[in-house]
Write a protein that holds these residues in place. Structure first.
Motif, PDB file in Angstrom:
ATOM      1  N   SER A 459      -0.253   3.920 -26.276  1.00 55.81           N
ATOM      2  CA  SER A 459      -0.165   3.381 -27.640  1.00 55.81           C
ATOM      3  C   SER A 459       0.503   4.380 -28.585  1.00 55.81           C
ATOM      4  CB  SER A 459      -1.563   3.026 -28.147  1.00 55.81           C
ATOM      5  OG  SER A 459      -2.405   4.177 -28.172  1.00 55.81           O
ATOM      6  N   GLU A 460       0.235   5.664 -28.376  1.00 55.95           N
ATOM      7  CA  GLU A 460       0.866   6.691 -29.200  1.00 55.95           C
ATOM      8  C   GLU A 460       2.360   6.766 -28.919  1.00 55.95           C
ATOM      9  OE1 GLU A 460      -1.269  10.120 -27.992  1.00 55.95           O
ATOM     10  OE2 GLU A 460      -3.101   9.613 -29.080  1.00 55.95           O
ATOM     11  N   PHE A 461       2.728   6.673 -27.625  1.00 57.58           N
ATOM     12  CA  PHE A 461       4.143   6.747 -27.267  1.00 57.58           C
ATOM     13  C   PHE A 461       4.901   5.546 -27.828  1.00 57.58           C
ATOM     14  CE2 PHE A 461       7.710   5.826 -24.428  1.00 57.58           C
ATOM     15  CZ  PHE A 461       8.416   7.023 -24.553  1.00 57.58           C
ATOM     16  N   GLU A 462       4.293   4.379 -27.788  1.00 57.51           N
ATOM     17  CA  GLU A 462       4.923   3.181 -28.344  1.00 57.51           C
ATOM     18  C   GLU A 462       5.249   3.378 -29.825  1.00 57.51           C
ATOM     19  OE1 GLU A 462       3.709  -1.286 -27.558  1.00 57.51           O
ATOM     20  OE2 GLU A 462       2.496  -0.442 -29.191  1.00 57.51           O
ATOM     21  N   ARG A 463       4.305   3.916 -30.541  1.00 51.79           N
ATOM     22  CA  ARG A 463       4.516   4.147 -31.977  1.00 51.79           C
ATOM     23  C   ARG A 463       5.565   5.237 -32.193  1.00 51.79           C
ATOM     24  NH1 ARG A 463       0.814   6.765 -36.112  1.00 51.79           N
ATOM     25  NH2 ARG A 463       1.417   5.812 -38.093  1.00 51.79           N
ATOM     26  N   TYR A 464       5.484   6.300 -31.393  1.00 56.26           N
ATOM     27  CA  TYR A 464       6.462   7.391 -31.484  1.00 56.26           C
ATOM     28  C   TYR A 464       7.882   6.856 -31.281  1.00 56.26           C
ATOM     29  CZ  TYR A 464       9.396  11.126 -29.621  1.00 56.26           C
ATOM     30  OH  TYR A 464      10.446  11.973 -29.378  1.00 56.26           O
ATOM     31  N   ALA A 465       8.087   6.070 -30.229  1.00 57.17           N
ATOM     32  CA  ALA A 465       9.425   5.562 -29.926  1.00 57.17           C
ATOM     33  C   ALA A 465       9.932   4.637 -31.026  1.00 57.17           C
ATOM     34  CB  ALA A 465       9.407   4.833 -28.582  1.00 57.17           C
ATOM     35  N   LEU A 489      11.202   1.575 -23.041  1.00 62.22           N
ATOM     36  CA  LEU A 489      10.754   0.437 -22.244  1.00 62.22           C
ATOM     37  C   LEU A 489      10.696   0.755 -20.759  1.00 62.22           C
ATOM     38  CD1 LEU A 489      12.499  -2.463 -24.149  1.00 62.22           C
ATOM     39  CD2 LEU A 489      10.049  -2.361 -23.581  1.00 62.22           C
ATOM     40  N   LYS A 490      11.401   1.769 -20.328  1.00 61.39           N
ATOM     41  CA  LYS A 490      11.294   2.181 -18.927  1.00 61.39           C
ATOM     42  C   LYS A 490       9.908   2.746 -18.638  1.00 61.39           C
ATOM     43  CE  LYS A 490      16.232   3.172 -18.441  1.00 61.39           C
ATOM     44  NZ  LYS A 490      17.249   4.244 -18.232  1.00 61.39           N
ATOM     45  N   ARG A 491       9.339   3.386 -19.641  1.00 66.36           N
ATOM     46  CA  ARG A 491       7.975   3.913 -19.477  1.00 66.36           C
ATOM     47  C   ARG A 491       6.933   2.834 -19.732  1.00 66.36           C
ATOM     48  NH1 ARG A 491       5.240   9.192 -22.543  1.00 66.36           N
ATOM     49  NH2 ARG A 491       3.098   8.424 -22.466  1.00 66.36           N
ATOM     50  N   LEU A 492       7.222   1.951 -20.716  1.00 61.59           N
ATOM     51  CA  LEU A 492       6.266   0.902 -21.087  1.00 61.59           C
ATOM     52  C   LEU A 492       6.949  -0.457 -20.986  1.00 61.59           C
ATOM     53  CD1 LEU A 492       4.647   2.518 -24.279  1.00 61.59           C
ATOM     54  CD2 LEU A 492       3.759   2.539 -21.945  1.00 61.59           C
ATOM     55  N   PRO A 493       7.217  -0.920 -19.784  1.00 61.32           N
ATOM     56  CA  PRO A 493       7.985  -2.164 -19.629  1.00 61.32           C
ATOM     57  C   PRO A 493       7.280  -3.406 -20.165  1.00 61.32           C
ATOM     58  CG  PRO A 493       7.088  -1.442 -17.520  1.00 61.32           C
ATOM     59  CD  PRO A 493       6.864  -0.324 -18.481  1.00 61.32           C
ATOM     60  N   ASP A 494       5.965  -3.345 -20.353  1.00 57.40           N
ATOM     61  CA  ASP A 494       5.222  -4.507 -20.844  1.00 57.40           C
ATOM     62  C   ASP A 494       4.969  -4.456 -22.347  1.00 57.40           C
ATOM     63  OD1 ASP A 494       5.028  -5.519 -18.233  1.00 57.40           O
ATOM     64  OD2 ASP A 494       3.221  -4.330 -17.841  1.00 57.40           O
ATOM     65  N   SER A 495       5.591  -3.520 -23.053  1.00 60.63           N
ATOM     66  CA  SER A 495       5.346  -3.374 -24.489  1.00 60.63           C
ATOM     67  C   SER A 495       6.059  -4.470 -25.277  1.00 60.63           C
ATOM     68  CB  SER A 495       5.813  -2.004 -24.983  1.00 60.63           C
ATOM     69  OG  SER A 495       5.790  -1.962 -26.401  1.00 60.63           O
TER      70      SER A 495
END
Length: 508
Positions: A459-465, A489-495
């Motif tokens: 969740s932190e990485f999503e916000r950071y990106a 999205l390569k790290r969080l493909p379901d975001s």
């Protein structure tokens, strides 16, 4: 560069830190009220320093003697003192560059001090196994007497001195020395008072399993009062301090009721004594926590109000501890959604103990919940005036300034929180968010650059990106913004958030 050597084995902690403090002139003779409470951590046996601190404008917790204390400092309190002292030295003497010899002999709390001095105050600290030949610190007369007393040939005769001294260390937050002295005492005096010392010391160090071992020995080897107090301490391990998997609210309740049954069997005269009223009230305060956690908040409120009333009728040394129950009462009102009652209760608490910064912060949370953001900001600033080293105070200040649309000030508050707690990564992301709102894109970029992305939760990485993409977008680099989201999205493909943000910038 200035050299210091860590002293070899000693039961007293902060050996190399005291060398550094003495070198920079921070001795127990210091009478600057801004720093003396922190110096007590390193010089707990200095009676004049203790008297000076207790005479000042400090919280009831800090003013309590070792015989009166009911709250015991955790690691975060020691960390705050480390920050205050190391920042003062840096601001007074300029850049600090030191080398520590005999580095494998550095005691655990000294190492924590040096790590924070480097991370927060900007000290440059290097280490070597070789001794540097630095002149060791001169121990005080009281510390010298203690060190003589713990010698194996003298400790049995000097057990009273060692035990009293150990609790002075525990009183200021040096549980490491408490453990060291307690273990030496246990070899010659396996008694209830020594198990008491070790139980408290291990609890302060968050070594809850060790603490429980000694709480059990304290209860088994002591009288009824010892058992009542040991069971209360053990119950709080099950309620608060044990790691996940060992915490057990039902076991906490069972232990509290066992202790309460002992209290009820005491003769009326003993039960009416102020100290026993205190023990009974705090036993029921513990049970109020059980009720609160079970959702029986109104029942918890009734127990707390009754306890506050009973403590108010005792002598002042006991009555002052009603602040703990008033705090819990405010938490109950907050849980029930009675925000106005919670705010009023926090004001009642601050009338009793206005110098505890955490109380002002809890009041700020309630004020913010009532959309009284200007007052919440003021409460945070009061907490910061009392203690500028509290990361949570700066974080809350940033949050409420942001809600008040003071975006640049909010970002600066988050930056200060990040500086005080470098390991807490989300606050740097919060700072970047508010720098963007303040249209300070380069400052937002710098904040994001300082974030170790490999250590972020999803969740932190999503916000950071998302924020990094926003920085690129505001610089006019739409292509790099899209690349940033695509890479994330390569790290969080379901975001869903990252996918939707990319769709806005690069519609299919």
């Amino acid at each position: 560069m200035t050299d210091f050597d860590a002293p070899h084995s000693s039961p007293v902690s902060f050996g190399v830190v005291k060398q550094i403090l003495q070198y920079f002139g921070l001795t127990p003779d210091n009478r600057d009220p801004l720093i003396t409470p922190s110096l007590r951590l390193f010089y707990p046996l200095d009676d004049q320093l203790a008297a000076f601190v207790r005479a000042g404008a400090i919280s009831l917790t800090d003013a309590a003697t070792s015989a009166e204390q009911i709250r015991f400092f955790q690691q975060r309190r020691a960390d705050r003192h480390h920050v205050k002292v190391s920042e003062l030295i840096a601001s007074t003497h300029g850049p600090v560059t030191i080398r520590i010899g005999n580095c494998s002999a550095i005691d655990t709390p000294s190492r924590a001090f040096l790590q924070l001095a480097a991370a927060v105050a900007g000290w440059t600290v290097t280490y070597t196994e070789e001794p540097t030949g630095a002149v060791p610190a001169s121990p005080s007369a009281a510390e010298t007497r203690l060190l003589d007393a713990v010698h194996e040939r003298r400790i049995r005769a000097e057990a009273d001195l060692v035990w009293r001294s150990a609790f002075e260390y525990v009183n200021v937050g040096d549980a490491w020395t408490g453990v060291n002295l307690g273990r030496r005492l246990a070899a010659v005096e396996p008694s209830a008072r020594v198990w008491n010392l070790l139980a408290l010391s291990f609890a302060m160090l968050n070594e809850s399993e060790n603490a429980q071992f000694y709480y059990d020995k304290w209860a088994a080897d002591g009288d009824d009062v010892d058992e009542i107090r040991a069971l209360y301490g053990k119950s709080m391990l099950y309620a608060r301090h044990h790691p996940d998997g060992l915490r057990d609210l039902d076991e906490c309740a069972r232990i509290l009721d066992s202790a309460y049954a002992i209290i009820q069997r005491l003769d009326p005269a003993t039960r009416a004594e102020d100290t026993m009223v205190f023990d009974e009230v705090f036993n029921r305060n513990g049970y109020a926590l059980v009720l609160y956690r079970r959702g029986e908040v109104d029942e918890a409120l009734a127990l707390l109000e009754n306890g506050i009333g009973r403590l108010t009728q005792t002598g002042e040394k006991v009555a002052i501890h009603r602040s703990v129950l008033i705090y819990n009462l405010a938490q109950c009102h907050k849980q029930l959604g009675r925000i106005d009652d919670a705010i009023a209760t926090y004001q009642r608490l601050l009338d009793v103990d206005p110098f505890m910064p955490e109380y002002h912060l809890e009041s700020a949370k309630c004020l913010a919940a009532a959309d009284r953001y200007d007052e919440a900001v003021a409460a945070c600033r009061t907490a910061i005036d009392l203690d500028r080293t509290l990361p949570v105070a700066w974080t809350l200040l940033g949050l409420y300034l942001g809600e008040s649309e003071h975006f640049a000030d909010a970002a600066a508050a988050y930056e200060r929180a990040a500086a005080l707690d470098p390991a807490h990564r989300p606050v740097r992301i919060d700072a970047a968010y508010y720098w963007i709102l303040a249209e300070e894109v380069e400052k937002a970029s710098a904040a994001l650059d300082s974030v170790p992305t490999d250590r972020l939760a999803d969740s932190e990485f999503e916000r950071y990106a998302s924020l990094l993409a926003e920085v690129h977008l505001r610089r006019g680099d739409d292509e790099l913004a899209v690349e940033t989201l695509t890479s994330a999205l390569k790290r969080l493909p379901d975001s869903t958030t990252l996918r939707e943000n990319r769709a806005v910038l690069a519609p299919a």
